[in-house]
Write a protein that holds these residues in place. Structure first.
Motif, PDB file in Angstrom:
ATOM      1  N   GLU A   1      -6.581  -2.464  -6.053  1.00  0.00           N
ATOM      2  CA  GLU A   1      -7.138  -1.141  -6.344  1.00  0.00           C
ATOM      3  C   GLU A   1      -6.830  -0.154  -5.220  1.00  0.00           C
ATOM      4  OE1 GLU A   1     -11.255  -1.813  -7.115  1.00  0.00           O
ATOM      5  OE2 GLU A   1     -10.911  -2.598  -9.143  1.00  0.00           O
ATOM      6  N   HIS A   2      -6.931  -0.639  -3.974  1.00  0.00           N
ATOM      7  CA  HIS A   2      -6.599   0.210  -2.821  1.00  0.00           C
ATOM      8  C   HIS A   2      -5.141   0.650  -2.878  1.00  0.00           C
ATOM      9  CE1 HIS A   2      -6.148   1.602   1.316  1.00  0.00           C
ATOM     10  NE2 HIS A   2      -5.133   0.760   1.436  1.00  0.00           N
ATOM     11  N   ASN A   3      -4.252  -0.297  -3.152  1.00  0.00           N
ATOM     12  CA  ASN A   3      -2.825   0.021  -3.181  1.00  0.00           C
ATOM     13  C   ASN A   3      -2.491   0.983  -4.317  1.00  0.00           C
ATOM     14  OD1 ASN A   3      -2.630  -1.750  -1.067  1.00  0.00           O
ATOM     15  ND2 ASN A   3      -1.695  -3.398  -2.245  1.00  0.00           N
TER      16      ASN A   3
ATOM     17  N   GLU B   1      -4.382   3.270  -5.589  1.00  0.00           N
ATOM     18  CA  GLU B   1      -4.819   4.618  -5.222  1.00  0.00           C
ATOM     19  C   GLU B   1      -3.799   5.297  -4.307  1.00  0.00           C
ATOM     20  OE1 GLU B   1      -7.446   6.515  -6.157  1.00  0.00           O
ATOM     21  OE2 GLU B   1      -7.745   4.967  -7.675  1.00  0.00           O
ATOM     22  N   ARG B   2      -3.170   4.508  -3.429  1.00  0.00           N
ATOM     23  CA  ARG B   2      -2.184   5.083  -2.509  1.00  0.00           C
ATOM     24  C   ARG B   2      -0.948   5.591  -3.251  1.00  0.00           C
ATOM     25  NH1 ARG B   2      -2.816   3.599   3.038  1.00  0.00           N
ATOM     26  NH2 ARG B   2      -0.919   4.802   3.333  1.00  0.00           N
TER      27      ARG B   2
ATOM     28  N   GLU C   1      -9.655  -6.005  -4.890  1.00  0.00           N
ATOM     29  CA  GLU C   1      -9.889  -4.870  -3.981  1.00  0.00           C
ATOM     30  C   GLU C   1      -8.576  -4.398  -3.364  1.00  0.00           C
ATOM     31  OE1 GLU C   1     -11.671  -7.688  -3.975  1.00  0.00           O
ATOM     32  OE2 GLU C   1     -13.462  -6.839  -4.928  1.00  0.00           O
ATOM     33  N   ASP C   2      -7.728  -5.353  -2.938  1.00  0.00           N
ATOM     34  CA  ASP C   2      -6.419  -4.997  -2.371  1.00  0.00           C
ATOM     35  C   ASP C   2      -5.611  -4.180  -3.372  1.00  0.00           C
ATOM     36  OD1 ASP C   2      -6.852  -6.364  -0.004  1.00  0.00           O
ATOM     37  OD2 ASP C   2      -5.946  -8.220  -0.731  1.00  0.00           O
TER      38      ASP C   2
ATOM     39  N   ASP D   1       0.810  -1.219   0.000  1.00  0.00           N
ATOM     40  CA  ASP D   1       0.000   0.000   0.000  1.00  0.00           C
ATOM     41  C   ASP D   1       0.845   1.271   0.000  1.00  0.00           C
ATOM     42  OD1 ASP D   1       0.967  -0.123   2.559  1.00  0.00           O
ATOM     43  OD2 ASP D   1      -0.991  -0.052   3.554  1.00  0.00           O
TER      44      ASP D   1
END
Length: 405
Positions: free
Chosen positions: A95-97, A99-100, A92-93, A42
């Protein structure tokens, strides 16, 4: 001086597919190029730093970067430079990473008005028809040739899954897709990506009958060949929540003398005349170069204000002058005062465990202020505090401040 000359002079360039053609292309045209970023954590880490610097130099010369988030390929895992198969992540993991990463990249890259693009290969990889893909893309890849690639040879003894074996096809397809979508003509990456980059450039030439190019940059290693960016807590992250600006500053402040000039060239925008002047300093004077490196790199990643705070904290801890407010600090309650020091250190994370704390004591590496702790049952009492604050030192350079809330 062309951007290729700049990259060479600063020590970035490791391998090129067509050196004379690339030199002419970068001098006469404004191209679109891409570098891939693996979103398996992340935060970006210092290993990604070089790629971001390359993109910045290229953009400053008028070329357009594509930052490709590997949302699709990360669901397979790149075997390059790995001795074991990577943990598989959910969409999901990933996509979250991804964005970070955006916020961290924007310190280096200007994304306004299409000057740079951020794309995600999940957009075209996750909905591929496998049979169609193998017929269209797989036919251009020789298994015999793939097995000679260094990234695969390293894994054959331990076992290489067919899942990972597909990675080269996927990355080659990325280059083809970016070429079709935004006329991307060059892929850049760390030197461990050389085989994958060659595969993509070759695929474009076969499928589109158009030129495509590749360039690899050096990996960030110490003078004796070890990867840079490892701390006692793990990776050196670019996220301030994972690696504080002070810890980040101190990492560069304490690198080996032999690595200072190389890091100044690769990781700062200082003119090369200044890089060479600082790199030539010897003995105690090399600390001037190290302070400059630490400040410039921290400023790039965390901003001017955080770099100044980190430098001030280091001056206070190691020079006896300055403000300790920005030093690594943990808080305890007044009820905790009077209990065992090792219990406090373990509960606040200053040491990983009580057993690590005991080893520090046995090895003579734990200090309360300037006093060496020799008793593992030592009690931290109110008498040890001055203005509700006390300094703990592990070894020669690792300081933490304990304050009473």
């Amino acid at each position: 001086m062309s951007v290729l000359d700049i990259l060479k002079e600063r020590g970035f360039v490791q391998q090129l597919t067509h050196e004379e053609e690339i030199a002419e292309l970068l001098e006469k045209e404004k191209i679109t190029f891409y570098i891939g970023f693996d979103p398996t954590a992340d935060s970006l880490h210092v290993g990604h730093f070089l790629g971001m610097m390359v993109m910045a130099h290229m953009q400053q010369a008028g070329h357009r970067p594509v930052c490709l988030i590997g949302g699709g390929t990360a669901m397979i895992g790149d075997p390059s430079g790995k001795s074991d198969m990577r943990k598989m992540l959910t969409r999901e993991d990933i996509e979250h990473n991804g964005e970070r990463f955006k916020k961290q990249m924007q310190r280096f890259i200007d994304f306004t008005d299409g000057k740079a693009l951020m794309m995600n290969n999940a957009d075209w990889l996750l909905d591929l028809n496998y049979v169609k893909f193998i017929r269209e893309i797989g036919v251009h890849f020789s298994v015999n040739r793939m097995l000679t690639a260094e990234c695969f040879k390293q894994r054959l003894d331990k076992g290489l899954s067919f899942l990972e074996f597909n990675y080269m096809l996927m990355q080659g397809y990325d280059f083809l897709e970016l070429n079709r979508q935004c006329n991307c003509v060059m892929q850049m990456g760390g030197d461990d990506q050389w085989s994958n980059i060659l595969a993509g450039a070759d695929l474009i030439r076969r499928k589109e009958s158009k030129p495509a190019y590749g360039l690899t940059f050096t990996l960030l290693t110490t003078s004796d060949g070890r990867k840079m960016g490892k701390t006692e807590k793990g990776a050196l992250w670019l996220d301030a929540e994972k690696t504080s600006p002070y810890e980040f500053y101190q990492y560069w402040r304490n690198i080996d003398d032999a690595d200072v000039e190389k890091c100044l060239a690769l990781l700062t925008f200082l003119p090369m005349d200044e890089v060479r002047r600082l790199g030539a300093l010897k003995d105690k004077d090399i600390n001037i170069a190290k302070k400059t490196l630490a400040f410039e790199v921290t400023k790039l990643i965390h901003g001017q204000e955080e770099a100044e705070k980190a430098a001030e904290a280091a001056a206070a801890l190691f020079g006896g002058a300055g403000n300790l407010d920005n030093a690594p600090t943990v808080s305890i309650t007044s009820e905790t005062v009077g209990t065992k020091l090792l219990d406090i250190l373990a509960s606040t994370g200053i040491v990983a465990s009580k057993s690590e704390g005991r080893r520090l004591v046995q090895q003579g590496g734990l200090y309360l202020g300037d006093t060496k702790i020799t008793d593992p049952d030592f009690l931290l009492t109110a008498d040890h505090f001055s203005n509700n604050s006390v300094l703990i030192r592990k070894g020669k350079k690792n300081y933490h401040r304990i304050i009473i809330e």
